[in-house]
Design a protein around this motif. Structure first.
Motif, PDB file in Angstrom:
ATOM      1  N   THR A  88      21.349  25.066 -32.984  1.00 58.95           N
ATOM      2  CA  THR A  88      21.126  26.383 -33.576  1.00 58.95           C
ATOM      3  C   THR A  88      19.823  27.035 -33.126  1.00 58.95           C
ATOM      4  N   SER A  89      18.731  26.272 -33.047  1.00 61.87           N
ATOM      5  CA  SER A  89      17.452  26.911 -32.753  1.00 61.87           C
ATOM      6  C   SER A  89      16.408  25.866 -32.393  1.00 61.87           C
ATOM      7  N   TRP A  90      15.236  26.362 -31.949  1.00 61.13           N
ATOM      8  CA  TRP A  90      14.075  25.510 -31.683  1.00 61.13           C
ATOM      9  C   TRP A  90      13.067  25.715 -32.797  1.00 61.13           C
ATOM     10  N   ALA A  91      12.463  24.612 -33.247  1.00 57.92           N
ATOM     11  CA  ALA A  91      11.535  24.702 -34.369  1.00 57.92           C
ATOM     12  C   ALA A  91      10.224  24.002 -34.041  1.00 57.92           C
ATOM     13  N   VAL A  92       9.173  24.477 -34.670  1.00 62.30           N
ATOM     14  CA  VAL A  92       7.853  23.851 -34.586  1.00 62.30           C
ATOM     15  C   VAL A  92       7.423  23.498 -36.004  1.00 62.30           C
ATOM     16  N   TYR A  93       7.001  22.238 -36.197  1.00 64.33           N
ATOM     17  CA  TYR A  93       6.486  21.808 -37.495  1.00 64.33           C
ATOM     18  C   TYR A  93       5.039  22.271 -37.632  1.00 64.33           C
ATOM     19  N   ASP A  95       1.450  22.953 -40.120  1.00 60.75           N
ATOM     20  CA  ASP A  95       0.720  22.219 -41.144  1.00 60.75           C
ATOM     21  C   ASP A  95       1.383  22.422 -42.500  1.00 60.75           C
ATOM     22  N   GLY A  96       1.536  21.313 -43.254  1.00 59.57           N
ATOM     23  CA  GLY A  96       2.175  21.389 -44.560  1.00 59.57           C
ATOM     24  C   GLY A  96       3.673  21.203 -44.503  1.00 59.57           C
ATOM     25  N   GLY A  97       4.235  21.058 -43.290  1.00 55.55           N
ATOM     26  CA  GLY A  97       5.654  20.769 -43.168  1.00 55.55           C
ATOM     27  C   GLY A  97       6.552  21.973 -42.976  1.00 55.55           C
ATOM     28  N   ALA A  98       5.995  23.182 -42.965  1.00 54.29           N
ATOM     29  CA  ALA A  98       6.823  24.376 -42.764  1.00 54.29           C
ATOM     30  C   ALA A  98       7.380  24.393 -41.346  1.00 54.29           C
ATOM     31  N   LEU A  99       8.514  25.053 -41.189  1.00 48.76           N
ATOM     32  CA  LEU A  99       9.148  25.179 -39.883  1.00 48.76           C
ATOM     33  C   LEU A  99       9.095  26.624 -39.427  1.00 48.76           C
ATOM     34  N   ASN A 100       8.682  26.837 -38.183  1.00 49.22           N
ATOM     35  CA  ASN A 100       8.793  28.135 -37.544  1.00 49.22           C
ATOM     36  C   ASN A 100       9.818  28.021 -36.428  1.00 49.22           C
ATOM     37  N   PHE A 101      10.678  29.022 -36.299  1.00 51.97           N
ATOM     38  CA  PHE A 101      11.787  28.964 -35.359  1.00 51.97           C
ATOM     39  C   PHE A 101      11.555  29.941 -34.205  1.00 51.97           C
ATOM     40  N   TYR A 102      11.989  29.532 -33.002  1.00 50.78           N
ATOM     41  CA  TYR A 102      11.715  30.310 -31.796  1.00 50.78           C
ATOM     42  C   TYR A 102      12.941  30.363 -30.890  1.00 50.78           C
ATOM     43  N   THR A 103      13.075  31.491 -30.220  1.00 53.59           N
ATOM     44  CA  THR A 103      14.065  31.633 -29.153  1.00 53.59           C
ATOM     45  C   THR A 103      13.389  31.821 -27.801  1.00 53.59           C
ATOM     46  N   THR A 104      12.082  32.108 -27.818  1.00 55.85           N
ATOM     47  CA  THR A 104      11.304  32.243 -26.589  1.00 55.85           C
ATOM     48  C   THR A 104      10.098  31.313 -26.659  1.00 55.85           C
ATOM     49  N   ALA A 105       9.534  30.983 -25.502  1.00 54.66           N
ATOM     50  CA  ALA A 105       8.410  30.047 -25.435  1.00 54.66           C
ATOM     51  C   ALA A 105       7.214  30.613 -26.191  1.00 54.66           C
ATOM     52  N   PRO A 106       6.743  29.924 -27.237  1.00 50.02           N
ATOM     53  CA  PRO A 106       5.641  30.461 -28.047  1.00 50.02           C
ATOM     54  C   PRO A 106       4.291  30.228 -27.383  1.00 50.02           C
ATOM     55  N   SER A 107       3.320  30.986 -27.837  1.00 49.95           N
ATOM     56  CA  SER A 107       1.963  30.799 -27.316  1.00 49.95           C
ATOM     57  C   SER A 107       1.207  29.733 -28.089  1.00 49.95           C
ATOM     58  N   GLU A 108       1.665  29.416 -29.325  1.00 50.61           N
ATOM     59  CA  GLU A 108       0.891  28.545 -30.205  1.00 50.61           C
ATOM     60  C   GLU A 108       1.209  27.065 -30.035  1.00 50.61           C
ATOM     61  N   ALA A 109       2.367  26.702 -29.486  1.00 51.25           N
ATOM     62  CA  ALA A 109       2.794  25.302 -29.462  1.00 51.25           C
ATOM     63  C   ALA A 109       3.491  24.977 -28.156  1.00 51.25           C
ATOM     64  N   ARG A 110       3.451  23.699 -27.786  1.00 54.70           N
ATOM     65  CA  ARG A 110       4.112  23.250 -26.564  1.00 54.70           C
ATOM     66  C   ARG A 110       5.160  22.169 -26.834  1.00 54.70           C
ATOM     67  N   ILE A 111       5.292  21.730 -28.084  1.00 52.55           N
ATOM     68  CA  ILE A 111       6.316  20.751 -28.444  1.00 52.55           C
ATOM     69  C   ILE A 111       7.235  21.385 -29.477  1.00 52.55           C
ATOM     70  N   LEU A 112       8.520  21.488 -29.136  1.00 54.59           N
ATOM     71  CA  LEU A 112       9.491  22.102 -30.029  1.00 54.59           C
ATOM     72  C   LEU A 112      10.647  21.139 -30.264  1.00 54.59           C
TER      73      LEU A 112
END
Length: 250
Positions: A88-93, A95-112
């Motif tokens: 369904t999607s790519w997610a980044v964990y 701090d605190g366990g929240a998930l952010n979802f991405y369809t394009t390469a983010p600037s903030e993280a390199r592990i999805l």
């Protein structure tokens, strides 16, 4: 679901009487970044398993060179070896366990991390056997998934065969934002009769995160295919949290 490599834009000093102009900085081209896409235990990229990156404690992972903002692989490229499970999607964990979802390469993280959803009817996965394995699901609850751990599965039989504690990581299937639970799955070899679901580290060498279910007999599941602890209160250590067998449906 676990490190971040940020590229550095080098502006070369020139022997000019004035400072480097802003137009020179704007025109500088950033190099591609290395993104690590964790497929999960049963995930496939273009039909193939990924690699292990021991230095990052990542298993079944694809590394891609992408520029920030480039499109990430879609469900046309990411599939699962489990029937009726769809990417369904790519997610980044965060701090605190929240998930952010991405369809394009983010600037903030390199592990999805790849997220999946079950798309079948539920009628053909009811704990039935297929070949040498059968599919078992686990439904966690909010206290269990606080700070975004994974779920493990510890298996043994009466002949003394057992996996190493705290078990093997299960595959993440979906997360429900409303009721704050995850669904996990695992292909259980038919030789095992007993199971404990464990709260474990989300990546790297698997370690015990302090919670587990009571000892369970797989023979007690009947036609059910999922053990649920939804709505339980936190139980740490022995004897473990007690839930109930139920059936996972779409």
């Amino acid at each position: 679901m676990k490190k971040i490599l940020l590229s550095t834009l080098l502006v070369l000093g020139l022997s000019l009487p004035l400072a480097v102009s802003s137009s020179n900085v704007i025109n500088a081209q950033a190099e591609n970044e290395t993104y690590y896409l964790v497929l999960g235990q049963n995930g496939l990229y273009n039909g193939e398993k990924g690699q292990t990156f021991e230095q990052l404690y990542l298993e079944n992972t694809v590394s891609l060179e992408l520029a920030i903002g480039d499109a990430l692989p879609t469900k046309e490229e990411i599939t699962s070896s489990i029937k009726d499970v769809t990417f369904t999607s790519w997610a980044v964990y965060e701090d605190g366990g929240a998930l952010n979802f991405y369809t394009t390469a983010p600037s903030e993280a390199r592990i999805l991390y790849a997220m999946y959803d079950y798309t079948g009817s539920g009628e053909d996965v009811g704990g039935g056997e297929s070949g040498d394995t059968f599919t078992i699901y686990f439904q966690d609850t909010e206290w269990w998934n606080n700070e975004a751990p994974a779920t493990g599965i510890y298996l043994w039989n009466d002949d003394g065969n057992r996996v190493a504690w705290p078990g093997e990581r299960m595959t993440h299937v979906k997360y429900d934002e409303t009721e704050k639970y995850n669904i996990w799955s695992f292909e259980v070899p038919v030789e095992y009769d007993n199971v404990i679901f464990t709260r474990v580290s989300p990546e790297g060498a698997i370690s015990d995160y302090g919670a587990k279910t009571i000892d369970l007999s797989l023979l007690d599941r009947g036609e059910n295919n999922m053990y649920s602890i939804l709505g339980t209160e936190a139980v740490w250590g022995d004897p473990g949290v007690e839930g109930y067998w139920t059936t996972y449906e779409e």
